[in-house]
Design a protein around this motif. Structure first.
Motif, PDB file in Angstrom:
ATOM      1  N   ARG A   6       6.922 -18.959  -0.387  1.00 19.38           N
ATOM      2  CA  ARG A   6       6.094 -17.687  -0.462  1.00 19.38           C
ATOM      3  C   ARG A   6       6.570 -16.645   0.337  1.00 19.38           C
ATOM      4  O   ARG A   6       6.091 -16.925   1.741  1.00 19.38           O
ATOM      5  CB  ARG A   6       4.563 -17.858  -0.873  1.00 19.38           C
ATOM      6  N   LEU A   8       5.224 -13.920   1.076  1.00 18.18           N
ATOM      7  CA  LEU A   8       4.009 -13.290   1.559  1.00 18.18           C
ATOM      8  C   LEU A   8       2.711 -14.317   1.406  1.00 18.18           C
ATOM      9  O   LEU A   8       2.581 -15.137   0.690  1.00 18.18           O
ATOM     10  CB  LEU A   8       3.628 -12.208   0.868  1.00 18.18           C
ATOM     11  N   LEU A  12      -1.864 -11.069   0.142  1.00 16.22           N
ATOM     12  CA  LEU A  12      -1.088  -9.790   0.293  1.00 16.22           C
ATOM     13  C   LEU A  12      -0.287  -9.734  -0.872  1.00 16.22           C
ATOM     14  O   LEU A  12       0.370 -10.363  -1.565  1.00 16.22           O
ATOM     15  CB  LEU A  12      -0.274  -9.897   1.735  1.00 16.22           C
ATOM     16  N   THR A  13       0.059  -8.400  -1.138  1.00 17.70           N
ATOM     17  CA  THR A  13       1.052  -7.815  -2.198  1.00 17.70           C
ATOM     18  C   THR A  13       1.943  -6.653  -1.704  1.00 17.70           C
ATOM     19  O   THR A  13       1.503  -6.166  -0.603  1.00 17.70           O
ATOM     20  CB  THR A  13       0.552  -7.767  -3.522  1.00 17.70           C
ATOM     21  N   ILE A  14       2.890  -6.350  -2.212  1.00 19.43           N
ATOM     22  CA  ILE A  14       3.752  -5.196  -2.065  1.00 19.43           C
ATOM     23  C   ILE A  14       3.738  -4.279  -3.050  1.00 19.43           C
ATOM     24  O   ILE A  14       3.896  -4.601  -4.377  1.00 19.43           O
ATOM     25  CB  ILE A  14       5.235  -5.791  -1.721  1.00 19.43           C
ATOM     26  N   VAL A  24       2.458  -3.196   2.306  1.00 15.30           N
ATOM     27  CA  VAL A  24       1.807  -4.379   2.099  1.00 15.30           C
ATOM     28  C   VAL A  24       0.265  -4.197   1.813  1.00 15.30           C
ATOM     29  O   VAL A  24      -0.302  -3.341   2.813  1.00 15.30           O
ATOM     30  CB  VAL A  24       2.237  -5.270   3.445  1.00 15.30           C
ATOM     31  N   THR A  39       6.223 -11.881  11.258  1.00 15.64           N
ATOM     32  CA  THR A  39       7.072 -10.519  10.734  1.00 15.64           C
ATOM     33  C   THR A  39       8.606 -10.424  11.072  1.00 15.64           C
ATOM     34  O   THR A  39       9.188 -10.064  10.420  1.00 15.64           O
ATOM     35  CB  THR A  39       6.270  -9.326  11.269  1.00 15.64           C
ATOM     36  N   LEU A  52       7.430  -9.879   5.167  1.00 23.52           N
ATOM     37  CA  LEU A  52       6.313  -9.500   5.588  1.00 23.52           C
ATOM     38  C   LEU A  52       6.489  -8.394   6.559  1.00 23.52           C
ATOM     39  O   LEU A  52       5.649  -7.219   6.881  1.00 23.52           O
ATOM     40  CB  LEU A  52       5.238 -10.529   6.340  1.00 23.52           C
TER      41      LEU A  52
END
Length: 97
Positions: A6, A8, A12-14, A24, A39, A52
């Motif tokens: 995964r 992210l 969380l989502t973009i 984000v 990150t 991320l």
């Protein structure tokens, strides 16, 4: 159970940002002090950005900070973040070599 990669964390989502390009965003409320993952990875003089780290936008009043430990940079919340709020960092410019 199968372990799937995964890019992210689940919370969380973009998506499109009002700051710049994509950002984000929280899909649920996230408490202050939460470690959200890696990150950047640092190897020799190279820095590799994770998904991320690649979509975090700048703010003069950020809600997250980077913490460096063992050649990795992690994202940690420094404020409570509301659902649908964009996660931000205060950028410092890199010194060119």
């Amino acid at each position: 159970t199968t372990m799937n990669y995964r890019p992210l964390p689940d919370n969380l989502t973009i998506k499109p940002s009002h700051i710049e390009g994509l950002g984000v965003f929280a899909t649920e409320t996230i408490k202050e002090g939460t470690d959200l993952g890696i990150t950047h990875l640092i190897h020799n003089d190279d820095i590799f950005r994770t998904p991320l780290g690649g979509f975090l936008n700048h703010s003069d009043e950020p809600n997250c900070a980077r913490v460096e430990l063992n050649n990795k940079r992690y994202l940690k919340t420094i404020k409570d973040i509301n659902k649908n709020e964009e996660l931000t960092l205060k950028y410092t410019m890199y010194n060119p070599s």
